[in-house]
Design an enzyme around this catalytic site. Structure first.
Site, PDB file in Angstrom:
ATOM      1  N   ASP A 238       0.692  -1.124   0.112  1.00  0.00           N
ATOM      2  CA  ASP A 238       0.146  -0.108   0.347  1.00  0.00           C
ATOM      3  C   ASP A 238       1.001   1.076  -0.083  1.00  0.00           C
ATOM      4  O   ASP A 238       0.863   1.685   0.117  1.00  0.00           O
ATOM      5  CB  ASP A 238      -0.436  -0.113   1.433  1.00  0.00           C
ATOM      6  CG  ASP A 238      -1.889   1.499   1.572  1.00  0.00           C
ATOM      7  OD1 ASP A 238      -2.429   1.382  -0.163  1.00  0.00           O
ATOM      8  OD2 ASP A 238      -2.494   1.476   2.182  1.00  0.00           O
ATOM      9  N   ASP A 255       4.049   2.337   8.226  1.00  0.00           N
ATOM     10  CA  ASP A 255       2.477   1.519   7.606  1.00  0.00           C
ATOM     11  C   ASP A 255       2.716   0.469   7.386  1.00  0.00           C
ATOM     12  O   ASP A 255       2.167   0.573   5.872  1.00  0.00           O
ATOM     13  CB  ASP A 255       1.699   2.579   7.637  1.00  0.00           C
ATOM     14  CG  ASP A 255       0.716   4.432   7.807  1.00  0.00           C
ATOM     15  OD1 ASP A 255       1.064   4.036   9.074  1.00  0.00           O
ATOM     16  OD2 ASP A 255       0.906   5.396   7.393  1.00  0.00           O
TER      17      ASP A 255
END
Length: 309
Positions: A238, A255
């Protein structure tokens, strides 16, 4: 790193912003470009609490010298660094009363069953299974218990990914991630990346106006990091300019709950190609020659590094 270690992410639906999960609200609303501490809403009074170090799963050893591990330490809530659909990140100071021993931590708290939006559930459940059928049924049925389990599994997946990549980075110097301090339930405590004196988080790549030699250096750092990931059989899954920090000229990847095994996951090469396309497009738009960021060429290189080509 296999699919049952980390969940496979899903494609975002059409009509949604590519970076909506990672983009802080202050960027969306055109606020000041640097994260500012804010008083959390609907949170308990910011009283000191005893450190949860002795109750948690710890990060890789040896622990960094800056990390406070004393059981006499207390954690103090200082504010909110980022809010998101899946988790909120809080700034916490861990200090030993009466001493100069203290450190800043980023506490990432995955949202509970009532407030979190599980838009990646399908990919998560495909990639991660628990052994007991009761838990599997609860997760598949989205019961309150099952949703809480999913939140915990996301936190555990990110903790495991960071621990492995931090060790690789410590040995190679070619990839940087925050040190994963501890994991307790749905709360992941990380090294605070930024100005510890001011409590100011490092800017995201998307916030910078880098150009020339600085822009090229950041791109080269990113390619190095992607090669390291590929050699480990992984893709971020991502990746965007919103989950890359720049601290003192160093690119730091954040993340990572959706790290995907590019070898074992049938969609792995597709996720890797998407990561490359997104970040390459950003660098090209900022002035780097398109020939230097060719997504097809870089994707092929990374797949070869992963042993797929």
């Amino acid at each position: 790193m296999r699919d049952n270690d980390f969940p496979a992410p899903q494609r975002r639906g059409r009509g949604k912003s590519r970076f909506d999960d990672d983009e802080p609200y202050f960027l969306k609303r055109g606020r000041h470009a640097e994260p500012a501490l804010a008083e959390p809403e609907d949170e308990p009074d910011p009283e000191d609490r005893w450190s949860s170090w002795d109750e948690a799963v710890h990060g890789p050893e040896p622990h960094p010298a800056w990390l406070v591990t004393e059981l006499a330490a207390k954690d103090t809530e200082l504010g909110v660094l980022k809010t998101g659909k899946e988790a909120d990140v809080h700034l916490v100071r861990r200090a030993v009363p009466g001493t100069d021993r203290s450190c800043l931590l980023a506490a990432k708290r995955y949202r509970d069953a009532q407030h979190r939006l599980f838009h990646r559930d399908a990919g998560y459940l495909e990639g991660r299974r628990v052994r007991r059928s009761r838990e599997n049924r609860a997760m598949a049925g989205r019961t309150a218990f099952g949703r809480q389990m999913i939140a915990g599994q996301w936190a555990a997946a990110e903790f495991a990914a960071l621990a492995r990549l931090w060790e690789i980075g410590a040995a190679s110097g070619r990839i940087a991630v925050p040190y994963p301090v501890q994991l307790l339930g749905t709360e992941l405590m990380l090294e605070f990346v930024g100005d510890a004196e001011e409590g100011q988080a490092a800017p995201r790549l998307a916030q910078l106006r880098a150009e020339g030699a600085e822009l090229r250096d950041l791109w080269e750092q990113l390619v190095d990091a992607l090669v390291v990931l590929a050699r480990a059989g992984c893709a971020h899954g991502d990746l965007s300019p919103y989950n890359l920090l720049v601290h003192r000229g160093r690119l730091v990847m954040i993340d990572l709950p959706q790290v995907v095994d590019v070898v074992a996951n049938p969609q792995g090469p597709e996720f890797l190609a998407r990561d490359v396309r997104v970040v390459g497009t950003w660098f090209t738009a900022r002035g780097l020659p398109a020939a230097d960021t060719d997504p097809v060429e870089l994707t092929e290189l990374l797949l070869r590094e992963a042993g797929i080509r």
